[in-house]
Scaffold this motif. Structure first.
Motif, PDB file in Angstrom:
ATOM      1  N   ARG A  43      20.790 -14.935 -92.421  1.00 36.69           N
ATOM      2  CA  ARG A  43      20.120 -15.711 -91.367  1.00 36.69           C
ATOM      3  C   ARG A  43      19.557 -14.797 -90.279  1.00 36.69           C
ATOM      4  NH1 ARG A  43      24.788 -18.624 -91.267  1.00 36.69           N
ATOM      5  NH2 ARG A  43      25.262 -17.586 -89.298  1.00 36.69           N
ATOM      6  N   ALA A  44      18.393 -15.150 -89.763  1.00 39.25           N
ATOM      7  CA  ALA A  44      17.810 -14.418 -88.629  1.00 39.25           C
ATOM      8  C   ALA A  44      18.383 -14.984 -87.333  1.00 39.25           C
ATOM      9  CB  ALA A  44      16.293 -14.532 -88.657  1.00 39.25           C
ATOM     10  N   ASP A  45      19.714 -14.878 -87.186  1.00 36.74           N
ATOM     11  CA  ASP A  45      20.378 -15.435 -86.004  1.00 36.74           C
ATOM     12  C   ASP A  45      19.869 -14.788 -84.724  1.00 36.74           C
ATOM     13  OD1 ASP A  45      21.921 -17.220 -87.349  1.00 36.74           O
ATOM     14  OD2 ASP A  45      23.785 -16.059 -87.257  1.00 36.74           O
ATOM     15  N   LYS A  46      19.838 -15.589 -83.691  1.00 33.78           N
ATOM     16  CA  LYS A  46      19.462 -15.068 -82.365  1.00 33.78           C
ATOM     17  C   LYS A  46      20.720 -14.902 -81.521  1.00 33.78           C
ATOM     18  CE  LYS A  46      14.659 -16.390 -82.010  1.00 33.78           C
ATOM     19  NZ  LYS A  46      14.543 -16.412 -83.493  1.00 33.78           N
ATOM     20  N   VAL A  47      20.890 -13.688 -80.953  1.00 33.60           N
ATOM     21  CA  VAL A  47      22.048 -13.392 -80.104  1.00 33.60           C
ATOM     22  C   VAL A  47      21.523 -12.733 -78.831  1.00 33.60           C
ATOM     23  CG1 VAL A  47      24.245 -12.160 -79.942  1.00 33.60           C
ATOM     24  CG2 VAL A  47      23.443 -12.977 -82.167  1.00 33.60           C
ATOM     25  N   GLN A  48      21.657 -13.418 -77.720  1.00 32.52           N
ATOM     26  CA  GLN A  48      21.203 -12.885 -76.426  1.00 32.52           C
ATOM     27  C   GLN A  48      19.777 -12.330 -76.506  1.00 32.52           C
ATOM     28  OE1 GLN A  48      24.388 -10.100 -75.960  1.00 32.52           O
ATOM     29  NE2 GLN A  48      25.642 -11.528 -74.770  1.00 32.52           N
ATOM     30  N   GLY A  49      18.880 -13.146 -77.035  1.00 34.34           N
ATOM     31  CA  GLY A  49      17.465 -12.759 -77.060  1.00 34.34           C
ATOM     32  C   GLY A  49      17.076 -11.811 -78.187  1.00 34.34           C
ATOM     33  N   LYS A  50      18.068 -11.321 -78.930  1.00 36.51           N
ATOM     34  CA  LYS A  50      17.761 -10.429 -80.050  1.00 36.51           C
ATOM     35  C   LYS A  50      17.874 -11.204 -81.359  1.00 36.51           C
ATOM     36  CE  LYS A  50      21.108  -7.660 -78.743  1.00 36.51           C
ATOM     37  NZ  LYS A  50      21.986  -6.462 -78.589  1.00 36.51           N
ATOM     38  N   THR A  51      17.165 -10.741 -82.382  1.00 37.40           N
ATOM     39  CA  THR A  51      17.163 -11.446 -83.659  1.00 37.40           C
ATOM     40  C   THR A  51      17.683 -10.537 -84.767  1.00 37.40           C
ATOM     41  OG1 THR A  51      15.231 -12.685 -82.928  1.00 37.40           O
ATOM     42  CG2 THR A  51      15.701 -12.714 -85.288  1.00 37.40           C
ATOM     43  N   VAL A  52      18.582 -11.079 -85.592  1.00 36.63           N
ATOM     44  CA  VAL A  52      19.081 -10.319 -86.740  1.00 36.63           C
ATOM     45  C   VAL A  52      17.932 -10.146 -87.735  1.00 36.63           C
ATOM     46  CG1 VAL A  52      20.627 -10.385 -88.740  1.00 36.63           C
ATOM     47  CG2 VAL A  52      21.460 -11.138 -86.488  1.00 36.63           C
ATOM     48  N   ARG A  53      17.645  -8.901 -88.116  1.00 43.17           N
ATOM     49  CA  ARG A  53      16.574  -8.690 -89.096  1.00 43.17           C
ATOM     50  C   ARG A  53      17.139  -8.276 -90.457  1.00 43.17           C
ATOM     51  NH1 ARG A  53      15.906  -3.460 -90.099  1.00 43.17           N
ATOM     52  NH2 ARG A  53      16.628  -1.967 -88.550  1.00 43.17           N
ATOM     53  N   ALA A  54      18.406  -7.882 -90.493  1.00 48.45           N
ATOM     54  CA  ALA A  54      19.036  -7.493 -91.763  1.00 48.45           C
ATOM     55  C   ALA A  54      20.538  -7.386 -91.568  1.00 48.45           C
ATOM     56  CB  ALA A  54      18.482  -6.152 -92.242  1.00 48.45           C
ATOM     57  N   PHE A 135      19.844  -5.728 -85.387  1.00 51.04           N
ATOM     58  CA  PHE A 135      18.876  -6.489 -84.578  1.00 51.04           C
ATOM     59  C   PHE A 135      17.507  -5.829 -84.595  1.00 51.04           C
ATOM     60  CE2 PHE A 135      22.958  -7.691 -82.460  1.00 51.04           C
ATOM     61  CZ  PHE A 135      22.901  -9.038 -82.766  1.00 51.04           C
ATOM     62  N   ASP A 136      16.532  -6.610 -84.161  1.00 52.50           N
ATOM     63  CA  ASP A 136      15.147  -6.114 -84.131  1.00 52.50           C
ATOM     64  C   ASP A 136      14.952  -4.992 -83.114  1.00 52.50           C
ATOM     65  OD1 ASP A 136      15.650  -7.945 -82.165  1.00 52.50           O
ATOM     66  OD2 ASP A 136      13.929  -9.217 -82.579  1.00 52.50           O
ATOM     67  N   ASP A 137      15.883  -4.809 -82.153  1.00 53.34           N
ATOM     68  CA  ASP A 137      15.713  -3.727 -81.168  1.00 53.34           C
ATOM     69  C   ASP A 137      16.571  -2.500 -81.522  1.00 53.34           C
ATOM     70  OD1 ASP A 137      18.269  -4.546 -80.668  1.00 53.34           O
ATOM     71  OD2 ASP A 137      18.026  -4.762 -78.501  1.00 53.34           O
ATOM     72  N   SER A 138      16.991  -2.402 -82.790  1.00 54.25           N
ATOM     73  CA  SER A 138      17.758  -1.260 -83.317  1.00 54.25           C
ATOM     74  C   SER A 138      19.220  -1.232 -82.873  1.00 54.25           C
ATOM     75  CB  SER A 138      17.129   0.094 -82.952  1.00 54.25           C
ATOM     76  OG  SER A 138      15.807   0.124 -83.351  1.00 54.25           O
ATOM     77  N   THR A 139      19.663  -2.218 -82.087  1.00 54.10           N
ATOM     78  CA  THR A 139      21.093  -2.317 -81.822  1.00 54.10           C
ATOM     79  C   THR A 139      21.732  -3.090 -82.986  1.00 54.10           C
ATOM     80  OG1 THR A 139      20.819  -4.363 -80.580  1.00 54.10           O
ATOM     81  CG2 THR A 139      20.713  -2.291 -79.327  1.00 54.10           C
TER      82      THR A 139
END
Lengths: 146, 77, 146, 77
Positions: A43-54, A135-139
């Motif tokens: 799932r591309a879950d959203k956590v505090q404005g970030k999105t799971v990409r993998a 996440f999409d921001d590398s975190t």
């Protein structure tokens, strides 16, 4: 079918072709009347404005294969099923891709429904696999089962 | 006895390495956990599981294998 | 997804490719975390020395589609699911081939497991479809659900 | 009222046709079933369901549609 420890791991996402090939290979087993298939999708879950990409999966693979083998053996003893197959991804699986594929077949549907749910629950609880949500921001954060 | 500890998942991050050698003598799983928690206080809140010979151990079991797996909670599927 | 009455019927056996294409088309829905798929396969049952070689399905198709639509609507109200698809064969399906394909998707697995079982039970109980089991000696008997 | 009865599954075999026209006047489902069982005694052991407007009827419902489905037990799946 129940004797040897099999390798459940597939590198990366599990393709729909893998699943259709698996279904196709059961068409010669004409004592089967019911298949139940569970697929887990990232799932591309959203956590505090970030999105799971993998999710990046690691595992103690030898023990994971051994535990899955034990789960299979116990399930064959408990339910009148014909076949069971377990596959899980290792490494990176993108959002939308399949990371787990569990396939149970039997003469009748009651057995496959019960067996599949139990097997999926047991895999989540007892198999040493670890998911790192990227996440999409590398975190990242570590996946937690419930 | 020389024991190789292998860390998995988030433990690798928390501890900063994926394995290490420990010298121990006839200890139980409970004692091993206590050693680890003294050495790495950051592990205390995690519910850690210890496996030997590809099997989750009981807390009072003696460590007999030279390869020990140290797991955070599982999150497959 | 939930609004229009869809045609559930497919002529003959349902191919594994149909199933993998259906899985593939859900990979863009990244809010999905769990799929549960039921497949019914024609068994080569033995009855008094004769073997079932196929089932020939007929139906009141218009009503069958309507009832399946109602089953879907009720299930969407009852469970937090994202997608549901129902397919059933019409005409001759050989032993070993798939004659029913029910596909439920949701964010989490609890909903798909419960929903799928109920939907399959309801289809068997309430949808006007009739199976004629064809034996290898050209005789037949009428399938009975239980 | 002219009503077209459509038979399904094993009923087609038992009755020897897949449909027929019946002339009836303001009857209930119960009455229709009784007419059918008199006409076709071979149907008595079967648990027959009657549908109109693509919906299974209640036994005390009045037949209002000119197209009636007569079903043996369902056996899809």
């Amino acid at each position: 079918m129940k004797d040897t420890v099999k390798n459940i791991f597939i590198e990366g996402g599990i393709s729909p072709e893998k699943i259709s090939n698996s279904i196709l290979s059961h068409q010669s087993k004409t004592e089967i009347g019911a298949h139940d298939i569970f697929l887990g999708q990232v799932r591309a879950d959203k956590v505090q404005g970030k999105t799971v990409r993998a999710i990046d999966f690691t595992a103690q693979t030898e023990m994971a294969n051994e535990i899955c083998h034990q789960i299979k053996e116990a399930t064959f003893k408990k339910y009148p099923i014909t076949c069971m197959h377990i596959y899980h991804s290792l490494g990176k699986v993108l959002a939308g891709e399949i990371c787990i594929f569990v396939f149970v077949s039997a003469a009748h549907r009651e057995a496959v429904f019960k067996a599949l749910q139990e097997v999926v629950d047991e895999i989540k609880a007892n198999v040493p696999i670890f998911g790192k949500e990227l996440f999409d921001d590398s975190t990242h954060q570590w996946k937690e089962n419930n | 006895m020389k024991v190789k500890l292998r860390y998995y998942g988030k433990l690798v991050e928390r501890i900063g390495k994926s394995d290490e050698i420990l010298l121990v003598d006839d200890i139980t799983v409970r004692e091993l956990l206590s050693i680890l928690e003294k050495k790495y206080p950051q592990l205390k809140q995690l519910s850690i599981k210890i496996a030997q010979n590809n099997r989750i151990t009981n807390i009072d079991e003696t460590i007999t294998s030279s390869k020990i797996d140290v797991f955070p909670p599982f999150s497959g599927g």
